[in-house]
Scaffold this motif. Sequence first.
Motif, short mmCIF file in Angstrom:
data_model
loop_
_atom_site.label_atom_id
_atom_site.label_comp_id
_atom_site.label_asym_id
_atom_site.label_seq_id
_atom_site.Cartn_x
_atom_site.Cartn_y
_atom_site.Cartn_z
N MET A 2 0.96 -1.10 -0.01
CA MET A 2 -0.21 0.10 0.32
C MET A 2 0.97 1.34 0.14
O MET A 2 1.37 1.12 0.60
CB MET A 2 -1.22 -0.28 1.28
N HIS A 3 0.44 2.14 -1.49
CA HIS A 3 1.83 3.46 -0.87
C HIS A 3 0.52 4.67 -0.64
O HIS A 3 -0.62 4.93 -1.87
CB HIS A 3 1.82 3.43 -2.78
N MET A 4 1.07 5.30 0.31
CA MET A 4 0.20 6.69 0.18
C MET A 4 0.81 7.47 -0.51
O MET A 4 2.16 7.69 -0.53
CB MET A 4 -0.12 6.88 1.48
N LEU A 5 1.03 8.47 -0.62
CA LEU A 5 1.60 10.10 -1.67
C LEU A 5 1.62 10.85 -0.54
O LEU A 5 1.24 11.17 0.74
CB LEU A 5 0.70 9.97 -2.63
N CYS A 6 2.51 12.07 -0.58
CA CYS A 6 2.51 13.56 0.42
C CYS A 6 1.18 13.58 0.32
O CYS A 6 0.12 13.84 -0.11
CB CYS A 6 3.15 14.09 -0.56
N GLN A 7 1.20 14.49 1.80
CA GLN A 7 -0.38 15.27 2.84
C GLN A 7 -0.82 16.56 1.66
O GLN A 7 -1.50 16.66 1.49
CB GLN A 7 0.71 15.66 3.49
N TYR A 8 0.65 17.01 0.48
CA TYR A 8 0.10 18.01 -0.07
C TYR A 8 0.08 17.39 -1.53
O TYR A 8 0.95 17.15 -2.03
CB TYR A 8 0.97 18.98 0.29
N PRO A 9 -1.02 17.10 -2.47
CA PRO A 9 -1.10 16.69 -4.36
C PRO A 9 0.38 17.66 -4.59
O PRO A 9 0.53 16.92 -5.51
CB PRO A 9 -2.21 17.01 -4.03
N VAL A 10 0.60 18.85 -4.18
CA VAL A 10 1.22 18.98 -5.09
C VAL A 10 2.90 18.73 -5.40
O VAL A 10 3.18 19.01 -6.12
CB VAL A 10 1.34 20.89 -4.82
N CYS A 11 2.91 18.29 -4.20
CA CYS A 11 4.53 18.19 -4.27
C CYS A 11 4.67 17.01 -4.60
O CYS A 11 6.08 16.17 -3.87
CB CYS A 11 4.77 18.50 -2.57
N SER A 12 3.74 16.22 -4.71
CA SER A 12 3.74 14.15 -4.99
C SER A 12 4.90 14.11 -6.22
O SER A 12 5.24 13.43 -5.75
CB SER A 12 2.19 14.13 -5.58
N GLN A 13 4.61 15.38 -6.74
CA GLN A 13 5.66 14.96 -8.31
C GLN A 13 6.94 14.79 -7.63
O GLN A 13 7.64 14.34 -8.87
CB GLN A 13 4.99 15.77 -9.16
N TYR A 14 7.22 15.19 -6.65
CA TYR A 14 8.70 15.50 -6.00
C TYR A 14 8.74 13.89 -5.36
O TYR A 14 9.83 14.40 -4.50
CB TYR A 14 8.72 16.60 -5.35
N ALA A 15 7.90 12.69 -5.22
CA ALA A 15 8.09 12.38 -4.11
C ALA A 15 9.35 10.88 -5.02
O ALA A 15 8.94 10.83 -5.62
CB ALA A 15 6.60 11.46 -4.26
N CYS A 31 7.24 13.27 -0.75
CA CYS A 31 9.32 13.96 -0.81
C CYS A 31 9.94 14.56 0.49
O CYS A 31 9.28 14.14 1.52
CB CYS A 31 8.88 15.82 -1.71
N PHE A 32 10.90 14.91 0.22
CA PHE A 32 11.96 15.26 1.24
C PHE A 32 11.03 16.07 2.76
O PHE A 32 11.06 15.65 3.52
CB PHE A 32 13.55 15.91 0.55
#
Length: 58
Positions: A2-15, A31-32
Amino acid sequence: MMHMLCQYPVCSQYADREVKAEGTSFSYLVCFSDVSWAKREILKDFPGRRVVVQITRN
Protein backbone atom coordinates in the motif's frame (compact mmCIF):
# COMPACT_ATOMS: atom_id res chain seq x y z
CA MET A 1 1.80 -3.19 -0.95
CA MET A 2 0.00 0.00 0.00
CA HIS A 3 1.42 3.35 -1.06
CA MET A 4 0.11 6.64 0.23
CA LEU A 5 1.32 9.91 -1.25
CA CYS A 6 2.44 13.25 0.18
CA GLN A 7 0.12 15.18 2.43
CA TYR A 8 -0.16 17.90 -0.26
CA PRO A 9 -0.92 16.71 -3.82
CA VAL A 10 1.17 19.53 -5.33
CA CYS A 11 4.45 18.08 -4.07
CA SER A 12 3.63 14.47 -5.00
CA GLN A 13 5.52 14.95 -8.28
CA TYR A 14 8.72 15.24 -6.21
CA ALA A 15 8.08 12.09 -4.18
CA ASP A 16 11.37 10.22 -4.02
CA ARG A 17 11.39 8.65 -0.57
CA GLU A 18 9.60 5.55 0.63
CA VAL A 19 8.76 5.64 4.33
CA LYS A 20 7.81 2.16 5.50
CA ALA A 21 6.77 0.40 8.68
CA GLU A 22 9.28 -2.43 9.05
CA GLY A 23 7.73 -5.88 8.77
CA THR A 24 4.68 -4.64 6.85
CA SER A 25 3.90 -3.80 3.24
CA PHE A 26 2.44 -0.41 4.20
CA SER A 27 4.41 2.62 3.04
CA TYR A 28 4.21 6.26 2.06
CA LEU A 29 5.86 7.59 -1.08
CA VAL A 30 6.70 11.18 -0.19
CA CYS A 31 8.93 14.15 -0.95
CA PHE A 32 11.79 15.16 1.34
CA SER A 33 9.72 17.66 3.34
CA ASP A 34 6.99 15.12 4.17
CA VAL A 35 9.26 12.40 5.63
CA SER A 36 8.61 13.44 9.25
CA TRP A 37 4.88 13.69 8.62
CA ALA A 38 4.81 10.20 7.07
CA LYS A 39 6.74 8.76 10.04
CA ARG A 40 4.19 10.21 12.46
CA GLU A 41 1.29 8.85 10.41
CA ILE A 42 2.81 5.36 10.27
CA LEU A 43 3.48 5.32 14.01
CA LYS A 44 -0.20 6.18 14.63
CA ASP A 45 -1.21 2.97 12.84
CA PHE A 46 1.78 0.82 13.82
CA PRO A 47 2.93 1.98 17.27
CA GLY A 48 6.27 0.59 18.35
CA ARG A 49 7.32 -0.43 14.82
CA ARG A 50 10.61 0.68 13.38
CA VAL A 51 10.13 3.15 10.52
CA VAL A 52 12.53 2.91 7.58
CA VAL A 53 13.20 5.61 4.96
CA GLN A 54 14.60 4.68 1.56
CA ILE A 55 15.40 6.95 -1.40
CA THR A 56 13.70 5.57 -4.52
CA ARG A 57 15.45 7.61 -7.22
CA ASN A 58 18.61 9.66 -7.63
